[in-house]
Design a protein around this motif. Structure first.
Motif, PDB file in Angstrom:
ATOM      1  N   UNK A   1       0.987  -1.336   0.058  1.00 37.23           N
ATOM      2  CA  UNK A   1      -0.148   0.029  -0.126  1.00 37.23           C
ATOM      3  C   UNK A   1       0.804   1.336  -0.120  1.00 37.23           C
ATOM      4  N   UNK A   2       0.448   2.179  -0.646  1.00 36.63           N
ATOM      5  CA  UNK A   2       0.968   3.647  -0.632  1.00 36.63           C
ATOM      6  C   UNK A   2       0.386   4.358   0.634  1.00 36.63           C
ATOM      7  N   UNK A   3       1.483   4.918   1.275  1.00 43.54           N
ATOM      8  CA  UNK A   3       1.015   5.495   2.573  1.00 43.54           C
ATOM      9  C   UNK A   3       0.934   7.160   2.485  1.00 43.54           C
ATOM     10  N   UNK A   4       2.026   7.710   1.614  1.00 43.03           N
ATOM     11  CA  UNK A   4       2.139   8.958   1.459  1.00 43.03           C
ATOM     12  C   UNK A   4       2.602   9.340   0.285  1.00 43.03           C
ATOM     13  N   UNK A   5       2.471  10.454  -0.298  1.00 43.91           N
ATOM     14  CA  UNK A   5       2.693  10.930  -1.464  1.00 43.91           C
ATOM     15  C   UNK A   5       2.898  12.710  -1.209  1.00 43.91           C
ATOM     16  N   UNK A   6       4.190  12.990  -2.313  1.00 42.87           N
ATOM     17  CA  UNK A   6       4.549  14.493  -2.036  1.00 42.87           C
ATOM     18  C   UNK A   6       5.118  15.235  -3.434  1.00 42.87           C
TER      19      UNK A   6
ATOM     20  N   UNK B   1       6.312   8.894  -4.132  1.00 43.55           N
ATOM     21  CA  UNK B   1       5.314   8.130  -3.092  1.00 43.55           C
ATOM     22  C   UNK B   1       6.169   7.259  -2.170  1.00 43.55           C
ATOM     23  N   UNK B   2       5.642   7.170  -1.213  1.00 46.53           N
ATOM     24  CA  UNK B   2       6.015   6.185  -0.126  1.00 46.53           C
ATOM     25  C   UNK B   2       5.280   5.072   0.332  1.00 46.53           C
TER      26      UNK B   2
ATOM     27  N   UNK C   1       8.418   0.374   6.881  1.00 49.61           N
ATOM     28  CA  UNK C   1       7.447   1.117   6.024  1.00 49.61           C
ATOM     29  C   UNK C   1       7.827   2.774   6.054  1.00 49.61           C
ATOM     30  N   UNK C   2       7.486   3.439   5.153  1.00 49.53           N
ATOM     31  CA  UNK C   2       7.444   4.828   4.694  1.00 49.53           C
ATOM     32  C   UNK C   2       6.245   5.291   5.212  1.00 49.53           C
ATOM     33  N   UNK C   3       6.039   6.417   5.887  1.00 50.42           N
ATOM     34  CA  UNK C   3       4.877   7.002   6.486  1.00 50.42           C
ATOM     35  C   UNK C   3       4.701   8.534   6.077  1.00 50.42           C
TER      36      UNK C   3
END
Length: 610
Positions: A536-541, A551-552, A580-582
């Motif tokens: 799952x993708x947790x974060x985006x910038x 994407x993280x 995981x990246x949050x």
């Protein structure tokens, strides 16, 4: 390839009512400690000089350098000891299953050939000594009936091992092969830590009964104790000898560390009491200490590491701190992109400055947990697990007044209109809430399960993502939402939505590992096939010039896409954060900051692709 530019280390994992171990390098000022499954190596002279070993399958408990500084033995809660090289790529030498329960302490013999480990286990196996290369036992360790908290190896011949633990005993073994010689029951509570002096002539044990007792190193007989005059008023969790063996440093639950002069006859008197500046709460209890060359290191329950100077005891300590738990959000301040704020679930907000590192904690008056976090100039907005949205004004490092609004249900996502930040969109299970300052403008039930949301910087449009993977676009007039379009592309619940800084595009990510970049005007897919994560993708910038999207994901990696190039020409940072990246944010065109489950924050430098 993206290069790791800086790591802002996590702090040691601490536990109430237990000491923790920090160990030093025999020749330099590098120290070791553990957090979660990571072993952290950090240079006290330059706290940005950090490396992390992340190969343990279970939470690590202790790590120590071998006497020559070439190897590290680290242990975890499953009773496993891993021995690995300190250089290139941390090559694994051996892995041994030593105890059946957690290992609380381990020590190398002075010749680097043997290791003794102690902790918890079934039956009598609470202490084991073994050869470092083959794992064969060297001795029998009887005499303990409960968890053994600490062990020490005499640093000079003839070799001895001492252990102490929750059965209040301090046991003395001769060898090798080691066998039980004698036991001391001088403590009336848990014996927390035992250490030999550097020349091996004495050893000291400290305990939760507030006492420290000194013994002869060769015979094991008791010779003296730490004076109770000006002594500790709480449990003593850790003790460390000075390099010359004439003084010891102790750390205690009474929030102080003390320096003791140890006389030849084995009695100790207080030379200096070291108090760390703090709020005086439970978090300031000291749970670990280390005398490393000129540094006196203490660790508090809240994870703050204080460095005092041994040569100048009156000098104010250098404070290092960081997160202990998953860092679930990051924010970069627009006015000064070198300044980053990171927050973790336990309610800790830390300010970092690129190139300097730790620059202070933001102490909020209301220290509640944080689930969602957003920051604009002079203000942070947070929500926790109590249905409240908090707005806290920030002046430098100080938090001012906090206002809260109760929205009646659990907030799931939080988004601010950047041009008029009093306007906020909060998503809940069944819909969204529009806020102006701390006033609820409207609560709107959208009729589907909401999982993510974003509001345009000018507050005129909202995008809401659902459990079914659809993106609903609404126009906002006053306090009402009008549905303009529904976009279907995602095959899983939408986890994150972000507008690009120039507001010409927006990007969304889902739990089914896919990200999509959309054109805002035509609402067409602008960049497709962003399917390179494995979870799952947790974060985006977005990058500041809206050219790149990062994407993280839970799969521990960060992937950076360029909007005008096909998704296949991506940049990947593998293993950015263990677990995981949050959190993700760009500080400038070529720098990405990431945070994650391993409680660390990392800055990556991107090389411009020609």
């Amino acid at each position: 390839m993206p290069q790791l530019a800086e790591t802002y280390a996590c702090v040691p994992t601490t536990e109430r009512g237990r000491g923790i171990l920090i160990a030093g390098h025999p020749k330099s000022n590098t120290v070791l400690y553990t957090n979660g499954r990571s072993v952290i190596m950090i240079n006290l002279d330059n706290p940005l000089d950090v490396s992390v070993y992340a190969e343990h399958a279970y939470p690590a408990t202790v790590a120590r350098y071998s006497p020559n500084g070439e190897w590290i033995a680290s242990a975890d809660v499953s009773g496993t000891v891993r021995i690995w090289g300190t250089r290139n790529e941390f090559v694994l030498k051996k892995e041994f299953k030593v105890l059946t329960g957690r290992i609380d302490d381990l020590q190398w013999s002075p010749d680097g050939q043997r290791i003794v480990a102690c902790g918890d286990g079934k039956g009598k196996s609470l202490v084991r000594a073994f050869m470092w290369d083959s794992g064969t036992n060297v001795g029998e360790f009887d005499g303990h009936s409960r968890r053994v908290l600490s062990c020490a190896f005499k640093p000079t011949r003839p070799f001895r091992i001492v252990t102490c633990g929750e059965d209040f005993l301090v046991n003395f073994y001769e060898g090798p092969p080691f066998k039980f010689k004698q036991s001391h029951r001088d403590h009336s509570n848990f014996a927390n830590c035992v250490r030999f002096s550097p020349d091996g002539s004495k050893f000291i044990s400290v305990s939760s009964d507030k006492k420290g007792i000194i013994y002869d190193g060769k015979s094991g007989e008791k010779i003296g104790e730490l004076s109770s005059e000006y002594g500790h008023k709480g449990s003593i969790y850790a003790v460390s000898w000075s390099p010359d063996g004439k003084q010891v440093l102790t750390a205690s639950a009474d929030k102080s560390a003390k320096l003791w002069e140890i006389s030849e006859n084995g009695n100790g008197k207080v030379k200096k009491t070291l108090m760390s500046p703090g709020s005086g709460g439970v978090d300031d209890m000291l749970v670990g200490c280390l005398w490393q060359n000129d540094h006196l290191v203490t660790v508090s329950l809240g994870g703050t590491v204080s460095l005092f100077s041994a040569t100048d005891l009156d000098k104010a300590p250098l404070m290092l701190s960081g997160h202990m738990k998953n860092v679930n959000s990051l924010a970069v301040l627009k006015s000064d992109p070198k300044v980053m704020l990171s927050s973790s679930y336990d309610g800790l907000i830390i300010k970092w400055i690129q190139g300097i590192g730790y620059s202070g904690r933001l102490q909020r008056k209301e220290n509640s947990q944080i689930k969602c976090f957003a920051a604009v100039e002079e203000e942070i907005v947070t929500s926790g697990f109590d249905n409240k949205i908090w707005r806290v004004s920030v002046h430098g490092d100080q938090c001012g007044d906090a206002d809260s609004v109760d929205i009646g249900t659990q907030p799931k996502d939080l988004s601010l209109a950047l041009l008029s930040p009093e306007l906020a969109l909060v998503s809940t299970d069944s819909g969204v809430v529009l806020l102006h300052g701390t006033k609820v403008l409207s609560t709107i039930n959208l009729g589907f399960t909401v999982t993510a949301s974003a509001i345009a910087p000018d507050g005129s449009e909202a995008i809401v993502g659902g459990q079914d993977g659809k993106l609903h676009i609404y126009s906002i007039t006053g306090d009402t939402l009008k549905e303009e379009a529904v976009l279907e592309k995602h095959r899983g619940a939408v986890s994150v939505i972000r507008y690009s800084p120039d507001v010409s595009m927006f990007a969304s990510g889902d739990v089914n590992r896919e990200a999509v970049v959309w054109d805002r005007v035509s609402r067409e897919v602008k960049l497709k096939n962003m399917l390179y994560h494995t979870a799952r993708i947790n974060c985006l910038s977005w990058s500041p010039d809206s050219n790149m999207v990062a994407t993280g994901s839970l799969d521990t990696s960060v992937i950076i896409y360029e909007v005008d190039k096909p998704a296949s020409s991506r940049l990947t940072i593998k293993g950015a954060h263990l677990g995981g990246v949050y959190g993700l944010a760009f500080t400038d065109q070529y720098s990405v900051v990431s945070s994650g489950e391993d409680a660390c924050v990392r800055v990556w430098r991107l090389t411009p692709q020609s």
